[in-house]
Each structure stands twice: as C-alpha cells, then as structure tokens.
Design an enzyme around this catalytic site. Structure first.
Site, PDB file in Angstrom:
ATOM      1  N   GLY A 115      33.240   9.247  -0.386  1.00  0.00           N
ATOM      2  CA  GLY A 115      31.426  10.060  -1.461  1.00  0.00           C
ATOM      3  C   GLY A 115      30.766   9.448  -0.218  1.00  0.00           C
ATOM      4  N   HIS A 158      22.376   0.721   1.898  1.00  0.00           N
ATOM      5  CA  HIS A 158      21.284   1.496   2.755  1.00  0.00           C
ATOM      6  C   HIS A 158      20.131   1.216   2.177  1.00  0.00           C
ATOM      7  CE1 HIS A 158      21.340   5.785   2.865  1.00  0.00           C
ATOM      8  NE2 HIS A 158      20.174   5.482   1.869  1.00  0.00           N
TER       9      HIS A 158
END
Ligand code: GAR
Length: 209
Positions: free
Chosen positions: A152, A118
């Site tokens: 999540g 990320h």
C-alpha cells in the site's frame, strides 16, 4: 532478521537533498560500522543531479540511477530497480526521501526488509504531501514515521514515530524542517537497532529483539 555481530549491509534510496542519508553516514562515521551495526554499501536514486547522490559520491560510495522514463513500463522499471539494489546484496534497504512507490518484483525481493521514513504520523497523511496535508487539515501535532513498506501507500507495519507540534505561524517548509530534525535522529536510531538486534514482524507489530 537475526541478531549478528557483523555490520549489516544497507542500500539507501533517495530522490532529493539526502539529509537523512547524511545523518546515517555521519553516525556510521562517528561510531564505526561494527559498533553501529550497519554500513551503507550503495546509494540509488530515481533521478540524476540530486544532492543525495552528491553526498554519496563525496562519501566514496557506489551510486546508481534507475529512472522510470528509461523503461518501457512501470513493471520493467520496478524489476530493474530491484536488480540494481540486489546487486549490492543488502540486508536492509532504506527509502530516505525516495519519492517512488515500488512494485511487486521489488517487494517480492525486499519485502520485510525495506524501511521507509515518512514525514507525518501514519496512518494520518500518507502519500507525497504528508507535511502539507497535516497543515491544511489543521492538525495540532504531526511528526514522522519509520515503517516497513508493504504493497500500500505508507501502510506497512510501524517501527517508530516521533512527534512534532504544529505552530500557528508554520508554513510547509518551516514545519518540514522541524520534522526532519526529529526524523533524522529517529531513522539513525531505528536502523541501528534493527541492524544490531534483529527483529520480527508479527502482523502489524514490529518487535526488535
Ligand atoms: C523526508 O522528510 C522524508 O520523510 C520525505 O522526504 C524527505 C526527504 O528529505 N519522504 C516522503 O515524503 C515520502 N513520502 P531528505 O532528502 O533531506 O532526506
């Protein structure tokens, strides 16, 4: 995952230019799969016509495409993606710029061995616009995070992070390019260490053995 002298099997998922995939391919080519600890056995995508798939084809790797719009529901897509990945019997699945959130079926099969990279220092700036959001917030440092995927959005246990300073003159594209330089080396290093040494996940902590 236990330590094992045999090269681990990686399936890499991409949605775009695939420079992180290329960094993995280049390192495995440079060192050899046995020494690196892993080989890429297939590359999957959620869309056609992307450079990430072209890179895989040039490397002679099998590819597959699993598009949400070809399925009647998100759950069906998720199950199809899980089956397409499972067909290649991976030890680890790497999300290298794969811009989709996987669902229950995928995580039931690959949870604890699904790694994402990320472009921000999680838990700050999760989601699809990590670079833009850090710039807009006025942060002075950002970077990249390699982490295991949980249910999540970019919330799973962190494996490693790299820091990048934000410059006054940065726009999203310039900053993202500098992040990606750090990110590619970090991903290559982390995947190799996970594959060669094995690891365990203790709550939020990842321990590489
Ligand atoms: C990478 O910076 C990766 O962190 C990001 O997409 C880029 C892919 O580059 N992923 C995300 O933003 C996921 N939320 P690449 O296609 O050149 O490897």
């Amino acid at each position: 995952m236990a330590a094992n002298p045999v090269a681990k099997r990686l399936v890499v998922l991409v949605s775009g230019s695939g420079t992180n995939l290329q960094a993995l391919l280049d390192e495995i080519e440079r060192t050899g799969a046995e020494e690196y600890g892993a080989r890429i056995v297939a590359v999957g995508a959620d869309r056609d016509g992307i450079e990430g798939l072209a890179r895989a084809e040039r490397a002679g790797l099998p590819t597959f495409v699993c598009r949400v719009k070809d399925h009647t529901s998100r759950e069906e897509w998720d199950a199809a993606l899980a089956a397409a990945v499972a067909a290649h019997e991976p030890d680890l699945v790497i999300s290298a710029g794969f811009m989709k959130i996987v669902g229950k079926e995928f995580l039931a099969r690959f949870g604890g061995r699904f790694v994402n990279t990320h472009p921000a220092l999680l838990p700050s700036f999760p989601g699809a616009h990590g670079v833009r959001d850090a710039l807009a917030y006025g942060a002075k440092v950002t970077g990249c995070t390699v982490h295991f995927v949980d249910d999540g959005v970019d919330t799973g246990p962190i494996i490693a992070q790299g820091v990048v300073e934000i410059r006054d003159e940065d726009d999203e594209s310039a900053l993202h390019e500098r992040i990606k330089e750090v990110e590619r080396s970090l991903l290559v290093e982390v995947v190799g260490r996970l594959a060669r040494h094995g690891y365990r996940i203790e709550g939020r902590k990842v321990v590489i053995q």
